[in-house]
Design an enzyme around this catalytic site. Structure first.
Site, mmCIF file in Angstrom:
data_model
loop_
_atom_site.group_PDB
_atom_site.id
_atom_site.type_symbol
_atom_site.label_atom_id
_atom_site.label_comp_id
_atom_site.label_asym_id
_atom_site.label_seq_id
_atom_site.Cartn_x
_atom_site.Cartn_y
_atom_site.Cartn_z
ATOM 1 N N CYS A 2 54.955 40.966 4.860
ATOM 2 C CA CYS A 2 54.100 41.384 3.746
ATOM 3 C C CYS A 2 52.941 42.169 4.337
ATOM 4 C CB CYS A 2 53.560 40.158 3.036
ATOM 5 S SG CYS A 2 54.863 39.065 2.500
ATOM 6 N N ASN A 98 50.892 36.399 5.091
ATOM 7 C CA ASN A 98 52.137 36.984 5.615
ATOM 8 C C ASN A 98 52.679 35.957 6.598
ATOM 9 O OD1 ASN A 98 54.228 38.650 6.378
ATOM 10 N ND2 ASN A 98 53.043 39.524 8.060
ATOM 11 N N GLY A 99 53.923 35.528 6.397
ATOM 12 C CA GLY A 99 54.505 34.533 7.297
ATOM 13 C C GLY A 99 55.256 33.475 6.492
ATOM 14 N N GLU A 485 72.641 49.569 4.067
ATOM 15 C CA GLU A 485 71.251 49.331 3.635
ATOM 16 C C GLU A 485 70.775 50.379 2.640
ATOM 17 O OE1 GLU A 485 68.196 49.564 6.675
ATOM 18 O OE2 GLU A 485 69.502 50.761 7.916
ATOM 19 N N HIS A 501 93.631 43.264 15.729
ATOM 20 C CA HIS A 501 93.520 41.798 15.881
ATOM 21 C C HIS A 501 92.967 41.160 14.616
ATOM 22 C CE1 HIS A 501 94.558 42.324 20.053
ATOM 23 N NE2 HIS A 501 93.624 43.257 20.170
ATOM 24 N N LYS A 601 60.129 47.616 6.106
ATOM 25 C CA LYS A 601 60.171 48.414 7.337
ATOM 26 C C LYS A 601 59.889 47.576 8.568
ATOM 27 C CE LYS A 601 60.574 52.220 9.594
ATOM 28 N NZ LYS A 601 61.941 52.718 9.754
HETATM 29 C C1 AGP Z 1 66.833 49.939 10.442
HETATM 30 O O1 AGP Z 1 67.594 50.911 9.667
HETATM 31 C C2 AGP Z 1 66.742 48.667 9.732
HETATM 32 N N1 AGP Z 1 65.963 48.863 8.556
HETATM 33 C C3 AGP Z 1 66.346 47.461 10.532
HETATM 34 O O2 AGP Z 1 67.558 46.967 11.032
HETATM 35 C C4 AGP Z 1 65.388 47.614 11.733
HETATM 36 O O3 AGP Z 1 66.005 48.363 12.736
HETATM 37 C C5 AGP Z 1 65.101 46.211 12.289
HETATM 38 O O4 AGP Z 1 64.465 45.471 11.288
HETATM 39 C C6 AGP Z 1 64.233 46.238 13.559
HETATM 40 O O5 AGP Z 1 62.994 46.801 13.251
HETATM 41 P P1 AGP Z 1 62.039 47.253 14.489
HETATM 42 O O6 AGP Z 1 62.772 48.353 15.197
HETATM 43 O O7 AGP Z 1 60.766 47.701 13.848
HETATM 44 O O8 AGP Z 1 61.872 46.047 15.377
#
Ligand code: AGP
Length: 606
Positions: A2, A98-99, A485, A501, A601
């Protein structure tokens, strides 16, 4: 994951809080809320969905108060709706969090027993009532200390009090939190990015610390309530222009930026005049390193897997990789001569940070490959290799993925050269090929029409497969993740040689299957695997490279040919059509491309 903001000022804060929350939506956008202190009470307004919904509320427009907190949410406990949105408030206290509070059920039972009434399904609300309960017998610092001690799990908190109208409390354990300093006002934010538009003077809280923010000064405390002094860092103040420009979406812009971002990365590390690679201030002698372990999540994990192939190809080092959420709980055998590399675009991913923290506690060599150089993972690693690809807003990672694998390829080349595993002539050839890569990416980006045409077939299917061998296998995984995604369609990346397989049973008439088969050492084998799926009715989108050799197979639905380069570098080129496939598929579905459902993100919770 968050986003938190707090402002203690001499002027009204609601508009500035709302603007800051908009910049924080990359961290979560299920719901948003704001609370200010005014006229002896806590004024709280919350809404489901984006910050825009909150802003539209007439109540916000007329919101008074010079002390306030705000929050954008990615739901962990409780549905994404306005009741579960933060801030959560009692009559006396309002909190943004956040957490994850792992003992919230127990605490809730205790507090209900004390007569506290709960409105939401969230874990956060227990913090509000716990502080309210402790304030009955303690002063502010002691009530905070006592509350934090009772919480199990992770938190970054922003707290305001009805009876303390001139302060904001911030507290951190396991989720990043920063304080910012402004002219006759001070700030609290989830990270420096949240504060960048207001200040470049930042202090980061460490785990266990809390602070009291007034408009003209800030006090910091350690876990036991002892006052401590903290450094004020001056961050680069250039305010990056990160608008969409002429693009419809940030993701589209970030895909097209890749030739530039790769050029930046190459410029940072490749020493053209000496035909060498500069990794300045590398803190270890090469004979101190006999193995490398690469750790990340999601796309960053795919970068680790990609790097494994390159490290095996270019160095004699042992190479291991792991998904951070697995590594952090594994019974690891830590070895002194292992270099641990943490790959993370945001540098704030909780699982990756936890894996780093574990290695730090075991005195291991730690190196971060990140995009955000002020992030927690960058700050706490011994050595940082920035990927220099600029702010990435699209939740689906594109330019950051190419930036990550570029830096990891450069690191593999450099360590291979230092260990004398690569001959000088080969090393120089590879550097020269690398310098040509941005131009090849540019050409590959123009393969637009064919990708657009095939994307609707993926939309109509109930699922798809992405197949590759060797260097192409990590890209198959990444391509499948992008489609999942962005267009919410099931897609599976798989080693082409593994299909027989079991997963071959999935193939049915008309099922779209992407086969990545550049003319490298794995080409012939992959083409035979491709024929196995065609024979069972699959519609194969073959992505290979331009060549005068004919492709020895019939009934290929569509073929896309990327430019030809040295085999190491095919993964960069193969990635581009897959990014565009996911983009156009989501565009046709009308989905939110920069903020796909259920995602954020930066995943700052485990
Ligand atoms: C990337 O397309 C994804 N949204 C997600 O897997 C991302 O790579 C992952 O959460 C790691 O994030 P970071 O690189 O900021 O650690």
């Amino acid at each position: 994951m968050c986003g938190i903001i707090g402002i203690n000022s001499s002027k009204p804060v609601s508009a500035t809080i709302i603007n800051s929350l908009k910049k924080l939506e990359y961290r979560g956008y299920d719901s948003a809320g704001i609370a200010t202190l005014y006229d002896g009470s806590i004024n709280e307004i919350k809404s489901e969905g984006r910050v825009d919904n909150l802003e539209k509320s007439s109540l916000v427009k007329n919101m008074e108060g010079t002390v306030g907190i705000g929050h954008v949410r990615w739901a962990t406990h409780g549905l994404p709706n306005s009741i579960n949105a933060h801030p959560h408030s009692s009559q006396n206290v309002s909190v943004v969090h956040n957490g994850i509070i792992e003992n919230s059920t127990l605490l809730k039972k205790f507090l209900v027993g004390k007569g506290h009434k709960f409105k939401s399904q969230t874990d956060t609300e227990v913090i509000v009532h716990l502080i309210t309960e402790n304030l009955k017998t303690e002063n502010i610092v002691d009530s905070i200390k006592k509350t934090l001690k009772s919480l199990h799990g992770s938190f970054a908190l922003g707290i305001i009090f009805k009876d303390e109208p001139d302060l904001i409390v911030g507290a951190r354990r396991g989720s990043p939190l920063a304080v910012g300093y402004g002219p006759n006002e001070n700030y609290l934010g989830s990270d420096s990015y949240a504060l960048k538009s207001m200040t470049n003077k930042i202090t980061y809280l460490n785990d266990g610390e809390f602070c009291i923010i007034k408009k003209d000064h800030v006090e910091f405390f350690s876990e036991d309530g002892t006052k401590i002094n903290k450094k004020v860092l001056e961050l680069s103040s250039e305010e990056e222009k990160y608008d969409k420009g002429d693009f419809k979406h940030f993701m589209a812009k970030e895909i097209e930026e890749q030739p530039i971002t790769l050029k930046n990365g190459i410029k940072e590390y490749i020493d053209t005049s000496n035909n060498d690679i500069n990794i300045h201030n590398f803190p270890w002698k090469i004979n101190e390193i006999s193995s490398v372990t690469l750790i990340g999540c999601g796309t960053a994990y795919h970068s680790c897997l990609m790097a494994k192939y390159w490290f095996e190809e270019l160095t004699s080092l042992d190479v291991n990789i792991d998904i951070a959420s697995e590594f952090r709980y594994r019974k690891n055998r830590f070895k002194k001569d292992t270099l641990y590399v943490f790959v993370s675009q945001s540098g704030e991913t909780a699982d990756t940070y936890a894996a780093l923290d574990l290695c730090i506690k075991n005195n291991m060599k730690t190196c971060a490959v990140v995009n955000v150089i002020e992030s927690s993972i960058a700050r706490d690693s011994e050595f940082v290799l920035p990927i220099h690809c600029g702010t990435e807003i699209g939740v689906a990672s594109t330019k950051a993925f190419l930036g990550q694998i570029l830096i990891l390829y450069i690191l593999a080349l450099k360590l291979g050269s230092l260990k004398k595993d690569i001959e000088k002539k080969t090393f120089i050839e590879k550097i020269n090929d690398l310098k040509e890569l941005p131009k090849l990416i540019e050409k590959t980006l123009s393969l637009d029409n064919k990708i657009q045409a095939v994307s609707s077939t993926f939309n109509e299917a109930k699922g798809s497969m992405f197949l590759g061998r060797g260097f192409s296998f990590p890209i198959a995984l990444e391509g499948a993740l992008k489609l999942k995604e962005l267009s919410y369609i099931h897609a599976e990346g798989y080693p082409a040689g593994e299909m027989k397989h079991g997963p071959l049973a999935l193939i049915e008439e008309g099922m779209p299957v992407v086969v990545l088969a550049p003319r490298d050492d794995y080409y012939k084998k992959t083409i035979s695997n491709m024929q196995e799926v065609i024979a069972r009715g699959a519609k194969v989108l073959l992505i290979t490279n331009k060549s005068k050799d004919e492709i020895v197979s019939e009934n290929i639905w569509e073929t896309i040919e990327v430019e030809t380069t040295n085999e190491d570098l095919f993964p960069f080129l193969l990635t581009i059509p897959l990014q565009k496939l996911a983009y156009y598929s989501a565009l046709k579905k009308g989905f939110d491309i920069d903020k796909p459902r259920n995602l954020a993100k930066s995943v700052t919770v485990e």
